[in-house]
Design a protein around this motif. Structure first.
Motif, PDB file in Angstrom:
ATOM      1  N   THR A  19       0.837  -1.206   0.000  1.00  0.00           N
ATOM      2  CA  THR A  19       0.000   0.000   0.000  1.00  0.00           C
ATOM      3  C   THR A  19       0.874   1.259   0.000  1.00  0.00           C
ATOM      4  O   THR A  19       0.584   2.231  -0.700  1.00  0.00           O
ATOM      5  CB  THR A  19      -0.928  -0.005   1.244  1.00  0.00           C
ATOM      6  N   ALA A  23       1.254   4.154  -2.923  1.00  0.00           N
ATOM      7  CA  ALA A  23       1.189   5.604  -2.656  1.00  0.00           C
ATOM      8  C   ALA A  23       2.351   6.332  -3.335  1.00  0.00           C
ATOM      9  O   ALA A  23       2.237   7.499  -3.708  1.00  0.00           O
ATOM     10  CB  ALA A  23       1.206   5.856  -1.151  1.00  0.00           C
ATOM     11  N   GLU A  24       3.473   5.627  -3.519  1.00  0.00           N
ATOM     12  CA  GLU A  24       4.625   6.234  -4.218  1.00  0.00           C
ATOM     13  C   GLU A  24       4.389   6.281  -5.732  1.00  0.00           C
ATOM     14  O   GLU A  24       5.054   7.030  -6.432  1.00  0.00           O
ATOM     15  CB  GLU A  24       5.906   5.430  -3.953  1.00  0.00           C
TER      16      GLU A  24
END
Ligand code: ATP
Length: 210
Positions: A19, A23-24
């Protein structure tokens, strides 16, 4: 772009790490989610499992009783192999489709494969060698047990039994190109995620039309 696998034992923190990498900017293909989708009523795996075990493994609402199936197979190696023979080919086919789609996006693809390394310490499929890199989320067995007991409602005995059906942390680490140490608190992950994402971006490019 690159295609990177992530693996780790049950309760090691694969989903948590994946997760953070999404997000990166990574695109996730999640083997567990694919299994869940194929096990929904009417799905390919659902139909075959009901044919094998009968309606006793269904909940009143018509969904598979995953807890009951786990009880059957995680205490019986032969049953586990038979269930895997139903689940794995269907999951492999669907994963192949989703990976192709994800690669076309041109982004870095992260493929979450919990059982990438098998109980005998080998890669579950030869094609796993083709990933540009493998991330192993590493965590001690006692830490994984305590998380499964605290957050997943496992009894200690069930957590131990599930972990006993999987490869050991040592067996997994042998395949790691990048190890995330998830023995500490979640705050300890951010620096490691930053370094991991940097490494993922440095990997070789892949032809989206391959
Ligand atoms: P599974 O194989 O069952 O899908 P997983 O490897 O994907 O497990 P997670 O779902 O990410 O593991 O983590 C298991 C549980 O432990 C979750 O409730 C998660 O929030 C928690 N957890 C993960 N990492 C940490 C950490 N560093 N500190 C505290 N709790 C954590």
């Amino acid at each position: 772009m690159a295609e990177v696998a992530i693996t780790g034992g049950i309760g090691s923190g694969k989903t948590t790490v994946a997760t953070l990498l999404v997000a990166e900017g990574a695109v996730l293909v999640d083997a567990d989610q694919i299994v869940k989708d194929l096990q929904k009523p009417g799905g390919k795996v659902f139909v075959e499992i009901v044919q094998k075990y009968g309606r006793r493994i269904l909940l009143e609402d018509g969904n598979l009783d995953r807890q009951k199936i786990a009880e059957i197979v995680f205490n019986d190696q032969e049953e586990l192999l038979e269930l895997n023979a139903i689940v794995h080919p269907a999951v492999g086919e669907e994963m192949g489709k989703q990976r192709k789609e994800a690669i076309k996006s041109g982004k870095i693809v992260l493929v979450d494969i919990p059982l990438m390394v098998t109980l005998d310490g080998k890669l579950g499929r030869d094609e796993y060698e083709l990933f540009d890199g493998i991330i192993v989320v590493d965590c001690k067995i006692e830490v994984a047990i305590s998380r499964l007991v605290s957050y997943r409602d496992f009894s200690e005995k069930d957590a131990e039994a599930r972990i006993g059906t999987q490869a050991t942390p040592e067996q997994r680490r042998k395949y790691a190109d990048f190890i995330i140490d998830n023995n500490g608190p979640e705050e300890d992950l951010s620096q490691q995620i930053e370094a991991c994402w940097k490494w993922m971006r440095s990997l070789s490019t892949k032809d989206p039309d391959r």
